[in-house]
Design an enzyme around this catalytic site. Structure first.
Site, PDB file in Angstrom:
ATOM      1  N   ASN A 197     -12.962  -0.446  15.095  1.00  0.00           N
ATOM      2  CA  ASN A 197     -12.728  -1.525  15.604  1.00  0.00           C
ATOM      3  C   ASN A 197     -12.666  -1.087  17.676  1.00  0.00           C
ATOM      4  O   ASN A 197     -13.731  -2.164  17.767  1.00  0.00           O
ATOM      5  CB  ASN A 197     -11.022  -2.000  15.955  1.00  0.00           C
ATOM      6  CG  ASN A 197     -11.027  -2.219  15.012  1.00  0.00           C
ATOM      7  OD1 ASN A 197     -11.198  -3.370  14.271  1.00  0.00           O
ATOM      8  ND2 ASN A 197      -8.965  -2.457  14.700  1.00  0.00           N
ATOM      9  N   ARG A 237      -9.265  -0.787  11.000  1.00  0.00           N
ATOM     10  CA  ARG A 237      -9.383   0.693  11.586  1.00  0.00           C
ATOM     11  C   ARG A 237      -9.618   1.089  12.922  1.00  0.00           C
ATOM     12  O   ARG A 237     -10.971  -0.070  13.210  1.00  0.00           O
ATOM     13  CB  ARG A 237      -9.896   1.953  10.315  1.00  0.00           C
ATOM     14  CG  ARG A 237      -9.027   1.112   8.847  1.00  0.00           C
ATOM     15  CD  ARG A 237     -10.068   2.546   7.902  1.00  0.00           C
ATOM     16  NE  ARG A 237     -10.311   2.065   7.211  1.00  0.00           N
ATOM     17  CZ  ARG A 237     -11.123   2.826   6.087  1.00  0.00           C
ATOM     18  NH1 ARG A 237     -10.838   4.155   6.778  1.00  0.00           N
ATOM     19  NH2 ARG A 237     -10.868   2.776   4.654  1.00  0.00           N
ATOM     20  N   GLN A 248       3.863   7.667  14.999  1.00  0.00           N
ATOM     21  CA  GLN A 248       3.084   9.158  14.900  1.00  0.00           C
ATOM     22  C   GLN A 248       2.550   9.631  13.991  1.00  0.00           C
ATOM     23  O   GLN A 248       3.281   9.116  12.948  1.00  0.00           O
ATOM     24  CB  GLN A 248       3.861  10.574  15.519  1.00  0.00           C
ATOM     25  CG  GLN A 248       5.257   9.980  16.742  1.00  0.00           C
ATOM     26  CD  GLN A 248       5.561  10.462  16.936  1.00  0.00           C
ATOM     27  OE1 GLN A 248       6.730  10.453  16.523  1.00  0.00           O
ATOM     28  NE2 GLN A 248       5.829  12.185  17.693  1.00  0.00           N
ATOM     29  N   TYR A 294       1.070  -0.928   0.267  1.00  0.00           N
ATOM     30  CA  TYR A 294      -0.167  -0.337   0.216  1.00  0.00           C
ATOM     31  C   TYR A 294       0.879   0.863  -0.416  1.00  0.00           C
ATOM     32  O   TYR A 294       0.884   2.454  -0.880  1.00  0.00           O
ATOM     33  CB  TYR A 294      -1.010   0.334   1.646  1.00  0.00           C
ATOM     34  CG  TYR A 294      -2.414   1.060   1.008  1.00  0.00           C
ATOM     35  CD1 TYR A 294      -2.459   1.630   0.757  1.00  0.00           C
ATOM     36  CD2 TYR A 294      -1.911   1.696   2.190  1.00  0.00           C
ATOM     37  CE1 TYR A 294      -4.152   2.183   0.407  1.00  0.00           C
ATOM     38  CE2 TYR A 294      -2.765   2.575   2.053  1.00  0.00           C
ATOM     39  CZ  TYR A 294      -3.744   2.989   0.775  1.00  0.00           C
ATOM     40  OH  TYR A 294      -4.632   4.466   1.283  1.00  0.00           O
ATOM     41  N   ASP A 295       1.221   0.760   1.070  1.00  0.00           N
ATOM     42  CA  ASP A 295       2.713   2.286   1.135  1.00  0.00           C
ATOM     43  C   ASP A 295       3.470   3.079  -0.812  1.00  0.00           C
ATOM     44  O   ASP A 295       3.455   3.882  -0.755  1.00  0.00           O
ATOM     45  CB  ASP A 295       3.822   2.359   2.657  1.00  0.00           C
ATOM     46  CG  ASP A 295       3.159   2.129   3.688  1.00  0.00           C
ATOM     47  OD1 ASP A 295       1.913   1.609   3.976  1.00  0.00           O
ATOM     48  OD2 ASP A 295       4.228   1.924   4.571  1.00  0.00           O
ATOM     49  N   ASP A 321       3.880  -0.902  11.989  1.00  0.00           N
ATOM     50  CA  ASP A 321       3.243   0.390  12.230  1.00  0.00           C
ATOM     51  C   ASP A 321       3.527   1.646  12.870  1.00  0.00           C
ATOM     52  O   ASP A 321       3.944   2.114  13.909  1.00  0.00           O
ATOM     53  CB  ASP A 321       2.175  -0.168  13.896  1.00  0.00           C
ATOM     54  CG  ASP A 321       0.680   0.471  13.791  1.00  0.00           C
ATOM     55  OD1 ASP A 321       0.217   1.101  13.268  1.00  0.00           O
ATOM     56  OD2 ASP A 321       0.441   1.018  15.220  1.00  0.00           O
ATOM     57  N   GLN A 325       1.131   5.243  20.658  1.00  0.00           N
ATOM     58  CA  GLN A 325       1.209   6.010  19.601  1.00  0.00           C
ATOM     59  C   GLN A 325       0.355   7.233  18.998  1.00  0.00           C
ATOM     60  O   GLN A 325      -1.516   6.496  19.665  1.00  0.00           O
ATOM     61  CB  GLN A 325       0.738   4.604  18.169  1.00  0.00           C
ATOM     62  CG  GLN A 325      -0.364   3.939  18.331  1.00  0.00           C
ATOM     63  CD  GLN A 325      -0.308   2.859  19.250  1.00  0.00           C
ATOM     64  OE1 GLN A 325      -0.149   2.882  20.560  1.00  0.00           O
ATOM     65  NE2 GLN A 325      -0.584   1.301  18.853  1.00  0.00           N
ATOM     66  N   THR A 326      -0.172   7.885  17.891  1.00  0.00           N
ATOM     67  CA  THR A 326      -1.091   8.270  18.011  1.00  0.00           C
ATOM     68  C   THR A 326      -1.140   8.806  16.292  1.00  0.00           C
ATOM     69  O   THR A 326      -0.701   8.173  15.307  1.00  0.00           O
ATOM     70  CB  THR A 326      -0.658  10.285  17.886  1.00  0.00           C
ATOM     71  OG1 THR A 326       0.817   9.895  16.869  1.00  0.00           O
ATOM     72  CG2 THR A 326       0.438  10.607  19.774  1.00  0.00           C
TER      73      THR A 326
END
Length: 314
Positions: free
Chosen positions: A193, A189, A277, A148-149, A274, A212-213
């Site tokens: 979730n 997501r 930030q 995807y990235d 994952d 994590q943000t």
């Protein structure tokens, strides 16, 4: 169709974001062709427009060419949640590359302007925080998210090469975490979730400590940003997202207090690659598009929870 109406092709138009965009275009009196292969899209999302004289629904996979006469192409087709894009990573990479290649070829042939839905995932696990458009990213090219990235990164490359070589009009939106009604319950997501788990009376799953943000943009705000980008003069890339930054644990607590404050948390290890930030710099969107989000997270969650309540009860 009147002279002022545009002929719009929305790829992925039966999906979460695409269907909200279709709504806005139809409500504005535009002519819309909705194209979707229903991998993550749902016909129910656009059912209200089926049979409308200015709406057409086409079942098609963007990895295959198609010939249509349109003025604008809103290229949103691609699974966007880790659960779905990791289900078949080769297909995801093909959708990003071949799908964008085919849509750019169509845009070139008919003289259409193309808006490509890119993603904040092009920044990878960022070493610069918050992320401006000038940041080139930190992406693991062979990790489980790379389909995807890297797919979206090469899709951006294709767009700018078509602009340079053929003069194709392009617009690139880098979309940050988006939520709202019509999200799939099983998309993996974090917003969906937590809401689904809470409505089912289950513990809310946190990965790591939940430190994590993310920055959460309500879908109505996102669609407004996409429309302004398509109608504007800046090719992009432009970040479209909400700069309000929350930890995942804060999000879980907001959902829990609205549904069932007695629910516990379950802690699991962080998934591979994952991002720790994620927060957009939206100065360019403010300056070039006059755009910034207007719907705060708490208000957006209320509308999203109400939608999930209705659908899960059906």
């Amino acid at each position: 169709m009147t002279a002022s109406q545009k002929r719009n092709l929305v790829t992925g138009g039966a999906g979460f974001v695409g269907s909200h965009l279709v709504d806005r275009l139809m409500e504005a009196g535009e002519d819309v062709i909705c194209l979707d292969n229903y991998f993550t899209g749902r016909k129910a999302n656009i059912a209200r427009w089926i049979g409308h004289p200015t709406f057409e629904l086409v079942r098609h996979d963007v990895t295959e060419p198609i010939s249509l006469e349109v003025d604008r192409i809103w290229h949103l087709a691609c699974p966007a949640s880790p659960v779905h894009y990791q289900h078949n990573p080769i297909k995801t990479a093909k959708t990003s590359f071949l799908g964008t290649y085919n849509m750019l070829g169509l845009a070139r042939r008919v003289g259409a302007r193309l808006l490509m839905a890119s993603t904040s995932e092009v920044y990878g696990d960022p070493e610069v925080h918050p992320q401006p458009e000038s940041y080139r990213g930190s992406v693991n090219t062979h990790g489980i998210r790379a389909c995807y990235d890297e797919g979206k990164r090469v899709a951006e490359t294709l767009c700018f090469d078509y602009q340079r070589m053929h003069g194709t009009e392009i617009r690139i939106a880098r979309i940050f975490n988006t939520y709202g009604p019509r999200m799939l319950a099983d998309d993996g997501r974090v917003v969906s979730n937590f809401i689904v788990q809470a409505l089912r009376g289950e513990p809310l799953t946190l990965y790591g400590e939940g430190s994590q943000t993310r920055s959460f943009c309500f879908v109505d705000d996102l669609v407004e940003g996409l429309i302004r980008l398509m109608n504007g003069e800046h090719s992009g890339p432009i970040n479209i997202g909400n700069p309000g930054e929350f930890t995942i644990r804060q999000l879980a607590e907001l959902v829990r207090e609205r549904i069932d404050p007695s629910l516990d948390f379950t802690l699991l290890p962080l998934p591979q690659d994952d991002p720790l930030q994620r927060q957009p710099v939206i100065t360019l969107a403010q300056q070039e598009l006059g755009w910034e989000p207007t719907i705060p997270l708490r208000a957006g969650l209320e509308r999203t929870i109400a939608d999930f309540r209705c659908r899960l009860a059906a």
